[in-house]
Scaffold this motif. Sequence first.
Motif, PDB file in Angstrom:
ATOM      1  N   THR A  77       1.033  -1.283   0.183  1.00 55.00           N
ATOM      2  CA  THR A  77      -0.123  -0.026  -0.005  1.00 55.00           C
ATOM      3  C   THR A  77       0.788   1.160  -0.092  1.00 55.00           C
ATOM      4  O   THR A  77       0.638   2.226  -0.722  1.00 55.00           O
ATOM      5  N   LEU A  78       1.862   1.211   0.902  1.00 57.50           N
ATOM      6  CA  LEU A  78       2.765   2.480   0.958  1.00 57.50           C
ATOM      7  C   LEU A  78       3.575   2.613  -0.593  1.00 57.50           C
ATOM      8  O   LEU A  78       3.730   3.863  -0.960  1.00 57.50           O
ATOM      9  N   ALA A  79       3.553   1.435  -1.328  1.00 55.31           N
ATOM     10  CA  ALA A  79       4.515   1.828  -2.553  1.00 55.31           C
ATOM     11  C   ALA A  79       3.461   2.421  -3.540  1.00 55.31           C
ATOM     12  O   ALA A  79       3.946   2.890  -4.439  1.00 55.31           O
ATOM     13  N   LYS A  80       2.137   2.198  -3.359  1.00 51.06           N
ATOM     14  CA  LYS A  80       1.076   2.771  -4.421  1.00 51.06           C
ATOM     15  C   LYS A  80       0.473   4.078  -4.152  1.00 51.06           C
ATOM     16  O   LYS A  80       0.184   4.660  -5.171  1.00 51.06           O
ATOM     17  N   PHE A 124       5.291  -2.919  -7.942  1.00 50.87           N
ATOM     18  CA  PHE A 124       4.506  -2.615  -7.089  1.00 50.87           C
ATOM     19  C   PHE A 124       3.344  -1.635  -7.510  1.00 50.87           C
ATOM     20  O   PHE A 124       2.342  -1.660  -6.946  1.00 50.87           O
ATOM     21  N   GLN A 125       3.744  -0.885  -8.545  1.00 50.56           N
ATOM     22  CA  GLN A 125       2.581  -0.034  -8.987  1.00 50.56           C
ATOM     23  C   GLN A 125       1.923  -0.395 -10.352  1.00 50.56           C
ATOM     24  O   GLN A 125       0.680  -0.248 -10.319  1.00 50.56           O
ATOM     25  N   GLU A 126       2.774  -0.861 -10.944  1.00 49.63           N
ATOM     26  CA  GLU A 126       2.152  -1.098 -12.397  1.00 49.63           C
ATOM     27  C   GLU A 126       1.735  -2.696 -12.770  1.00 49.63           C
ATOM     28  O   GLU A 126       1.221  -3.144 -13.681  1.00 49.63           O
ATOM     29  N   HIS A 127       2.584  -3.599 -11.744  1.00 51.41           N
ATOM     30  CA  HIS A 127       2.197  -4.747 -12.034  1.00 51.41           C
ATOM     31  C   HIS A 127       2.445  -5.522 -13.318  1.00 51.41           C
ATOM     32  O   HIS A 127       1.625  -6.174 -13.674  1.00 51.41           O
TER      33      HIS A 127
END
Length: 405
Positions: free
Chosen positions: A217-220, A312-315
Amino acid sequence: MMYQAYQAQSDLMAPVKAFARLALEILRLPYPVFSENALVRNLSAAYEMIDRAGLTHTRPPFKLKDILVGNEQAPIVEEAALVLPFATLLHFTKDTAAPQPRVLVVAPLSGHFSTLLRSTVQTLLADHDVYITDWHNARDVSLEEGVFGFDEYVAHVIRFLEHIGPGAHVVAVCQPCVQVMVAASIMAEDSNPAQPASMTLMAGPIDTRISPTKVNTLAKEKPMAWFEKNLIGRVPLRYKGARRRVYPGFIQLSAFMAMNMERHVKAHVELFHNLAGGEKDKAIQTKAFYDEYFAVLDMPAEFYLETVQWVFQEHLLPLGEMQFRGRKVDPRAIRKTALLTIEGERDDICAVGQTMAAHDLATSLKPFRKRHHLQAAVGHYGVFSGKRWENQVYPILRSVIQQND
């Protein structure tokens, strides 16, 4: 200026620590009155705590001297099998009567040195010929060596497997599970003779959309511009890697400690009392842990930022959009490399299901080449260290390697 401020604070503390070290040596002189006096013991403990304050930026030794192989103790020798600017392929050689399966352990590049996997390596050594990726501290790598990003990490894994030779096995711990799966996909598509015979992915973020943890969650929740502005610094001029953009290890460690600050404060209070009370065994155990925990390395900024964005954001990997040097990565190309995924029931860093997602990507693998293990009652580190790793997880990993060797 972030890194410069940290360095200035470290420089200011140097004479204070030097004084504490000198005072500690005086108080440790072999006079009965010193050792028996409670005030002196408390002063000694306080000075030792001051001397220990702060971080180190050099890799601790592995200290693996010998291992029981069968019924005999086999001496272990560390050899640099291949040295590259950003990493060394470290080989733990030993004399054994019969050849053992060759295993490449891919250590995470996440603020600590590869020695964090000391117990993992030690367990593997009894039955395997072990290599490990020994990542270098980015602040010690000259700018002339170029950048080191996600693609360079994958290229290192491929290069190391090629150096070890055909038939080797690969074990990825935590963060590099994604890079190792990318490497295995590319090598399979190229019919590379050095593609691994088996691939073990342990507690890694293959698909962080599944049961997101606090770390995910923190990374996004922040845009990439925030990460670049607030977490990236430049190495001070005194170091070989001067002016290199890095994600400093001291920031990563601060983030780790913030997640369990009460536990770390309690541990250091107990350490003081152990030192003052003469409980040497307890003190040695705590000091050994924090000697490792407080040894940090800086990550190249390119690798850190690309990992945050792509994993972590774009998967990109689970969505089928990951690329390696302009080539689309297709895990369906993996047909010969057996897959073992391992997760911890109580993992609060890489949740249950995130690593297992690798099975949904490697769709060309026959069912008999796939296996998943969920280890009960362990958190993140319990997957690859501790008694349950040794007694419950490792036998499964060993079996998969033996079956596919």
